[in-house]
Design a protein around this motif. Structure first.
Motif, PDB file in Angstrom:
ATOM      1  N   TRP A   1      36.670  51.378 -13.242  1.00 33.52           N
ATOM      2  CA  TRP A   1      35.742  51.897 -14.256  1.00 33.52           C
ATOM      3  C   TRP A   1      35.379  50.812 -15.266  1.00 33.52           C
ATOM      4  O   TRP A   1      34.222  50.661 -15.652  1.00 33.52           O
ATOM      5  N   ILE A   2      36.383  50.050 -15.700  1.00 33.03           N
ATOM      6  CA  ILE A   2      36.123  48.972 -16.663  1.00 33.03           C
ATOM      7  C   ILE A   2      35.217  47.914 -16.032  1.00 33.03           C
ATOM      8  O   ILE A   2      34.286  47.413 -16.672  1.00 33.03           O
ATOM      9  N   GLY A   3      35.468  47.584 -14.784  1.00 36.11           N
ATOM     10  CA  GLY A   3      34.640  46.593 -14.105  1.00 36.11           C
ATOM     11  C   GLY A   3      33.196  47.029 -13.966  1.00 36.11           C
ATOM     12  O   GLY A   3      32.270  46.267 -14.258  1.00 36.11           O
ATOM     13  N   TYR A   4      32.977  48.248 -13.524  1.00 32.98           N
ATOM     14  CA  TYR A   4      31.607  48.759 -13.367  1.00 32.98           C
ATOM     15  C   TYR A   4      30.915  48.866 -14.722  1.00 32.98           C
ATOM     16  O   TYR A   4      29.739  48.529 -14.857  1.00 32.98           O
ATOM     17  N   ALA A   5      31.631  49.322 -15.725  1.00 35.00           N
ATOM     18  CA  ALA A   5      31.039  49.476 -17.058  1.00 35.00           C
ATOM     19  C   ALA A   5      30.703  48.120 -17.673  1.00 35.00           C
ATOM     20  O   ALA A   5      29.692  47.992 -18.369  1.00 35.00           O
ATOM     21  N   ALA A   6      31.517  47.107 -17.416  1.00 38.00           N
ATOM     22  CA  ALA A   6      31.250  45.779 -17.974  1.00 38.00           C
ATOM     23  C   ALA A   6      29.982  45.184 -17.388  1.00 38.00           C
ATOM     24  O   ALA A   6      29.191  44.551 -18.106  1.00 38.00           O
ATOM     25  N   VAL A   7      29.754  45.368 -16.096  1.00 33.52           N
ATOM     26  CA  VAL A   7      28.523  44.868 -15.478  1.00 33.52           C
ATOM     27  C   VAL A   7      27.314  45.565 -16.095  1.00 33.52           C
ATOM     28  O   VAL A   7      26.338  44.923 -16.488  1.00 33.52           O
ATOM     29  N   LEU A   8      27.386  46.867 -16.198  1.00 37.29           N
ATOM     30  CA  LEU A   8      26.270  47.635 -16.757  1.00 37.29           C
ATOM     31  C   LEU A   8      26.033  47.293 -18.222  1.00 37.29           C
ATOM     32  O   LEU A   8      24.894  47.096 -18.646  1.00 37.29           O
ATOM     33  N   ALA A   9      27.097  47.186 -18.994  1.00 38.55           N
ATOM     34  CA  ALA A   9      26.959  46.873 -20.417  1.00 38.55           C
ATOM     35  C   ALA A   9      26.392  45.470 -20.624  1.00 38.55           C
ATOM     36  O   ALA A   9      25.535  45.259 -21.491  1.00 38.55           O
ATOM     37  N   GLY A  10      26.832  44.512 -19.838  1.00 35.31           N
ATOM     38  CA  GLY A  10      26.302  43.162 -19.945  1.00 35.31           C
ATOM     39  C   GLY A  10      24.824  43.106 -19.604  1.00 35.31           C
ATOM     40  O   GLY A  10      24.037  42.436 -20.279  1.00 35.31           O
TER      41      GLY A  10
ATOM     42  N   LEU B   1      22.625  45.673 -19.759  1.00 34.08           N
ATOM     43  CA  LEU B   1      21.862  46.366 -20.792  1.00 34.08           C
ATOM     44  C   LEU B   1      21.780  45.553 -22.082  1.00 34.08           C
ATOM     45  O   LEU B   1      20.733  45.502 -22.725  1.00 34.08           O
ATOM     46  N   PHE B   2      22.867  44.916 -22.457  1.00 35.50           N
ATOM     47  CA  PHE B   2      22.868  44.094 -23.671  1.00 35.50           C
ATOM     48  C   PHE B   2      21.914  42.911 -23.535  1.00 35.50           C
ATOM     49  O   PHE B   2      21.214  42.549 -24.472  1.00 35.50           O
ATOM     50  N   SER B   3      21.872  42.318 -22.339  1.00 37.24           N
ATOM     51  CA  SER B   3      20.958  41.188 -22.146  1.00 37.24           C
ATOM     52  C   SER B   3      19.503  41.638 -22.172  1.00 37.24           C
ATOM     53  O   SER B   3      18.638  40.901 -22.648  1.00 37.24           O
ATOM     54  N   VAL B   4      19.210  42.829 -21.683  1.00 32.27           N
ATOM     55  CA  VAL B   4      17.844  43.340 -21.731  1.00 32.27           C
ATOM     56  C   VAL B   4      17.440  43.627 -23.166  1.00 32.27           C
ATOM     57  O   VAL B   4      16.334  43.289 -23.597  1.00 32.27           O
ATOM     58  N   VAL B   5      18.335  44.231 -23.931  1.00 29.73           N
ATOM     59  CA  VAL B   5      18.012  44.602 -25.307  1.00 29.73           C
ATOM     60  C   VAL B   5      17.851  43.366 -26.192  1.00 29.73           C
ATOM     61  O   VAL B   5      16.904  43.278 -26.980  1.00 29.73           O
ATOM     62  N   THR B   6      18.750  42.403 -26.077  1.00 29.72           N
ATOM     63  CA  THR B   6      18.708  41.242 -26.964  1.00 29.72           C
ATOM     64  C   THR B   6      17.846  40.104 -26.427  1.00 29.72           C
ATOM     65  O   THR B   6      17.473  39.230 -27.186  1.00 29.72           O
TER      66      THR B   6
END
Length: 65
Positions: A23-32, A34-39
């Protein structure tokens, strides 16, 4: 579609420490991503991938024991 079902099956059938690592691995990929798209910073994807890789490695080490 079979791949998505396979990931879901892994998340349901593995022991608890391994499930949380996945779960942490999948969430880290998604969060990274999304964060790169936003910033607008492409380096955030690499940070997410690094955290994800570490989580998957710890999960694999736990499963080998």
């Amino acid at each position: 579609m079979k791949t998505v079902k396979g990931f879901g099956r892994l998340l349901m059938e593995l022991p608890q420490p391994a499930r949380s690592g996945l779960w942490i691995g999948y969430a880290a990929v998604l969060a990274g991503f999304l964060f790169s798209v936003v910033t607008g910073r492409s380096g955030a994807v690499f940070v997410g991938m690094g955290v994800s890789g570490a989580a998957f490695a710890v999960t694999g080490w736990w499963l080998l024991e």
